[in-house]
Scaffold this active site. Structure first.
Site, PDB file in Angstrom:
ATOM      1  N   SER A 271     144.613  76.360  -8.055  1.00  0.00           N
ATOM      2  CA  SER A 271     144.504  76.011  -6.638  1.00  0.00           C
ATOM      3  C   SER A 271     145.819  76.275  -5.929  1.00  0.00           C
ATOM      4  O   SER A 271     146.879  76.370  -6.545  1.00  0.00           O
ATOM      5  CB  SER A 271     144.133  74.529  -6.491  1.00  0.00           C
ATOM      6  OG  SER A 271     145.161  73.699  -7.016  1.00  0.00           O
ATOM      7  N   ASP A 272     145.743  76.383  -4.627  1.00  0.00           N
ATOM      8  CA  ASP A 272     146.927  76.389  -3.782  1.00  0.00           C
ATOM      9  C   ASP A 272     147.297  74.936  -3.500  1.00  0.00           C
ATOM     10  O   ASP A 272     146.563  74.006  -3.859  1.00  0.00           O
ATOM     11  CB  ASP A 272     146.625  77.153  -2.489  1.00  0.00           C
ATOM     12  CG  ASP A 272     147.874  77.687  -1.806  1.00  0.00           C
ATOM     13  OD1 ASP A 272     148.982  77.241  -2.155  1.00  0.00           O
ATOM     14  OD2 ASP A 272     147.747  78.549  -0.924  1.00  0.00           O
ATOM     15  N   ASP A 273     148.427  74.723  -2.844  1.00  0.00           N
ATOM     16  CA  ASP A 273     148.897  73.379  -2.526  1.00  0.00           C
ATOM     17  C   ASP A 273     148.025  72.788  -1.430  1.00  0.00           C
ATOM     18  O   ASP A 273     148.271  72.971  -0.250  1.00  0.00           O
ATOM     19  CB  ASP A 273     150.356  73.465  -2.073  1.00  0.00           C
ATOM     20  CG  ASP A 273     150.977  72.101  -1.817  1.00  0.00           C
ATOM     21  OD1 ASP A 273     150.248  71.103  -1.946  1.00  0.00           O
ATOM     22  OD2 ASP A 273     152.167  72.043  -1.490  1.00  0.00           O
ATOM     23  N   SER A 275     144.428  73.148  -1.599  1.00  0.00           N
ATOM     24  CA  SER A 275     143.148  73.848  -1.473  1.00  0.00           C
ATOM     25  C   SER A 275     142.058  73.282  -2.374  1.00  0.00           C
ATOM     26  O   SER A 275     140.910  73.710  -2.282  1.00  0.00           O
ATOM     27  CB  SER A 275     143.333  75.341  -1.779  1.00  0.00           C
ATOM     28  OG  SER A 275     143.646  75.552  -3.136  1.00  0.00           O
TER      29      SER A 275
END
Length: 843
Positions: A271-273, A275
């Site tokens: 995941s992104d920070d 997401s």
């Protein structure tokens, strides 16, 4: 016949978590040995150790972002950092040219070289993974804030660049984590709290949804990912946005069916920070690792909470997540680790991201483990030479009346514009480069890094002028009207620097929330050019920008005799520009997008105001973005896609099309990961909840994510384990169906340098595939150095994928020649300067 391209195929079922498919079982080809090592490692782990490896421990650690450690096996976890332009938050590392410039270079070798150097610096700092390269956003709208991190709105150019960047970065030994998957095309409304709390607009309840039909999805936005996966991409970051109203990081269709199935992706999805929006659904949907580790769909870091961690442990114990799925997550992570050989003499992590003190707490919020957190290791080596070469070879010469350039020992030069000089606060004086002060050499946000130094254009020009006895005067204030008049009226040549900037949505500059509010030059740049040109008959305009800017207010002014587009060249920007201005380097860059005459000419734009609680971003333009849109509607651009001048000239002759005899495609080897007894790899010896409560022998750290259950947690085991097929889905080879990469045709042309100086020409091949496709779309390019008077034979290879379109009914790529279509072939110097034409006949 092909079905309508408006058929939507993306499942929304995972919003409710009601259905999913098991992940593709990788483990063949070059990955086979890595998967064998990974299985051996995973089979030694307890349940909590497995969970620890999937879960980012949170942002409490100063030493990079990392998954949890396995102390019993002396495994430190997977450390990573942002990296499109270098090691973010580190010192003694390089500030590389942006992805934009790599695309502007149209140079496979330079893309590979810079990517290798970037990966090598991350490795030397001890990072296992690099959050780069970027191919999402693709660049649907020219105003998009993060377009500069990627390459081009053309899927072929982006695909070639992405594939070379992946290959180069991973050749260094670092894991490339391609981002952002997928349809992440603007910054506005990407996160709920970011927008609701930080901006002034109406509130939203969910991130925006990119609504895209299946054919457009495959032929534009997914197209470049094939090349990255084909070249061994080991990591993928799923994006903030939704696609057709399903959050990407929990989309079974996108992650399992498309990425791990259709494309044969072998690595892990992180995941992104901010997401990740769910625990169980993201696990079942195909996500394998969390980012920094918070529970945040809201982008709030450091809460000491996670959708996974103890929640994932609980989900396995109560049957919500099958243990085979947890094993699959960990195996994918460790396979990527072994695939890059990181088990052999990989450097220890030796820097604290964003903290430049030598000593500090490893866990600062808990004020625990005071130690040396920064070695201040200098990892730059000779990379400045690569950065300088990328900068000079990517500069695009857009206008050069009467051979104003290269400069010919002018008696007096005026250097005008704030963008020519240094930032008064220093090159790193603004947070994550979020300001427009002094010269601009990169955008802002997580695609930025710290400059070890920044060679501004004025310094480089003064250095050159000193050697030629040229007088240099300058004005670095765009509004100092009297001084500009005085200096520009005296000069032989006036070098006028203007810019624009954009970045990531968590920061804003002059009310630009990541995305640009307009396509004009910043800091009154248009009026600056017009004022200088009113006094100076040889006005040279140099542009730093993240994409196209509108030039109509001054481009036809007869006193504007040269225009050089420099992009974001990184730390060597001044030297790279001087190399081109003085003719040490013959410009060979070409535009990776179109410069229009009016903003509305592009046909796409950022959605700036929410059109509902869940903003809907409809990709109604389909396949027709950038030059495809200009061509479809017969709109005259100012400078077309692929355009760029040289200090010499070239002639194209003798197009010849060769059909390549078909070769039998080798069958895929069987996957050693498949099982006839079920998909669980290494079941835990105990699923008793009491065995996984927080150990009394350790004390918990503030904001650190642990895999252990709290004593207060209860486990309800009556939940039904999700029903899944025993046999796993048959995997594709990495990059998808191997036959897509068969070479079907070779197109040969002859190019002659008809000028007086050596130069590199970027020859380009375009196809008209019929069947509702764009009139012309790029399907080949070659960059060739040719001496004056010499001729060079250039060959373009056309893969099956290059002459195919996506059939939404059959769900496969179909060659248009098999549909009875003659393929028109065009070769030339740009998308509208096509010297040679030919035809590939229908079969």
């Amino acid at each position: 016949m092909l079905a309508t391209p408006l058929l939507l195929l993306f499942s929304t079922s995972l919003v409710q978590g009601t259905s999913y498919h098991p992940p593709v079982s990788p483990g063949y080809g070059q990955w086979a040995a890595a998967y064998e090592k990974a299985r051996h490692f995973v089979c030694q782990l307890t349940l909590t150790e497995k969970v620890n490896l999937t879960t980012g421990v949170g942002t409490g650690q100063t030493v990079g972002y990392s998954t949890g450690i396995i102390p019993r096996l002396n495994f430190r976890g997977i450390a990573g950092d942002d990296g499109p332009t270098g090691v973010r938050g580190a010192d003694y590392s390089s500030a590389f040219a942006a992805g934009l410039n790599l695309a502007m270079s149209w140079d496979r070798e330079l893309i590979y070289m810079q990517s290798y150097a970037n990966g090598a610096e991350h490795k030397a700092k001890g990072d296992n993974s690099v959050m780069a390269p970027v191919v999402g956003p693709l660049g649907r709208a020219p105003e998009g804030g993060r377009n500069f991190e990627g390459f081009s709105p053309d899927p072929y150019l982006s695909g070639i660049a992405f594939g070379e960047a992946v290959a180069g970065m991973q050749a260094s030994g670092a894991i490339a984590v391609g981002k952002h998957f997928i349809l992440y095309e603007q910054e506005h409304f990407r996160e709920v709290v970011e927008w609701n709390d930080w901006h002034a607009g109406p509130n939203i309840t969910e991130p925006y949804s990119s609504n895209c039909d299946d054919r457009t999805f495959h032929e534009l936005y997914l197209f470049p990912w094939y090349d990255g996966v084909k070249n061994g991409l080991a990591g993928v970051m799923c994006s903030y946005n939704q696609v057709n109203d399903t959050q990407v990081c929990q989309s079974d269709h996108l992650l399992n069916d498309i990425l791990k199935g259709e494309l044969g992706f072998q690595g892990y999805v992180t995941s992104d920070d901010g997401s990740q929006h769910s625990g169980i659904d993201s696990a079942l949907g195909g996500m394998d690792m969390t980012g920094p580790g918070e529970t945040s769909p809201n982008g709030v870091s450091g809460l000491g909470e996670s959708f996974w961690g103890p929640n994932l442990t609980l989900s396995v114990l109560n049957g919500s997540v099958p243990e085979w799925r947890l094993d699959d997550m960990v195996t994918r992570i460790m396979a990527s680790y072994y695939y890059l050989g990181q088990d052999e003499d990989y450097p220890e992590l030796n820097f604290a991201s964003g903290d430049f003190d030598t000593y500090g707490y490893e866990y600062p919020k808990a004020e625990l483990d005071w130690r040396k957190i920064n070695d201040h290791r200098d990892v730059r080596k000779n990379h400045s030479a690569i950065i300088r070469k990328v900068g000079s070879n990517s500069a695009v010469l857009l206008k050069n009346t009467n051979n104003t350039l290269p400069l010919k020992r002018p008696k007096q030069i005026a250097v005008i514009g704030e963008d020519a000089g240094p930032n008064k606060y220093g090159p790193n004086g603004c947070p994550d480069r979020a300001c427009d002060l002094g010269t601009v050499a990169m955008g802002w946000g997580s695609g930025s890094t710290n400059f070890p130094y920044l060679v501004d254009p004025l310094s480089a020009i003064q250095q050159r002028a000193l050697a030629e006895d040229t007088v240099v005067q300058y004005v670095l204030d765009n509004w100092a009207k009297d001084q500009i008049d005085a200096v520009s009226s005296q000069a032989s040549v006036c070098l006028t620097f203007i810019n624009a900037i954009s970045g990531e949505g968590y920061l804003e500059v002059d009310k630009n929330y990541g995305d640009r509010n307009n396509l004009t030059a910043w800091k009154d740049g248009d009026n600056l050019v017009k004022q200088v040109a009113a006094n100076c008959t040889q006005t040279v305009v140099v542009v730093h920008a993240p994409g196209p800017i509108l030039m109509e207010e001054w481009i036809e002014n007869p006193n504007v005799t040269a225009v050089l587009f420099a992009g974001f060249p990184g730390q060597e920007t001044g030297n790279s520009i001087a190399d081109v201005l003085y003719g040490d380097v013959n410009p060979s860059g070409k535009l990776p997008w179109t410069v229009g005459k009016r903003r509305k000419d592009y046909g796409t734009d950022v959605l700036y105001e929410p059109n509902g609680l869940v903003p809907q971003l409809d990709f109604n333009e389909g396949l027709f973005i950038d030059y495809r849109h200009f061509d479809k509607h017969d709109i005259e651009p100012r400078f077309e896609f692929g355009f760029g001048l040289s200090y010499t000239t070239f002639a194209y002759r003798n197009l010849r099309i060769e059909s390549v005899p078909m070769k039998a495609t080798s069958s895929l080897p069987s996957s050693p990961a498949s099982s006839t007894t079920g998909p669980t790899i290494c079941p835990s010896t105990s699923l008793n909840p009491s065995d996984y409560t927080f150990p009394s022998t350790i004390s918990s750290l503030t904001d650190y994510i642990y895999p252990y259950l709290a004593p207060s947690m209860t486990v309800t085991t009556s939940l039904t384990t999700p029903t899944v097929p025993v046999e796993r889905q048959t995997p594709q080879a990495q990059g998808g169906d191997p036959s897509l990469y068969d070479i079907l045709y070779k197109v040969h042309v002859n190019i002659k340098n008809t000028g007086k100086v050596p130069g590199q020409e970027v020859s380009q091949l375009y196809l008209d595939l019929g069947n509702g496709e764009p009139k012309r779309q790029l399907r080949g390019f070659q960059k060739t150095m040719i001496q004056p008077g010499d001729k060079r034979d250039v060959t373009f290879e056309l893969r099956r994928r290059d002459v195919s379109i996506w059939d939404v009914v059959q769900q496969k790529w179909v060659e248009v020649t098999e549909l009875g279509t003659n393929v028109k072939v065009f070769v030339g110097a740009s998308s509208r300067d096509l010297h040679l034409r030919g035809v590939i006949p229908a079969r």
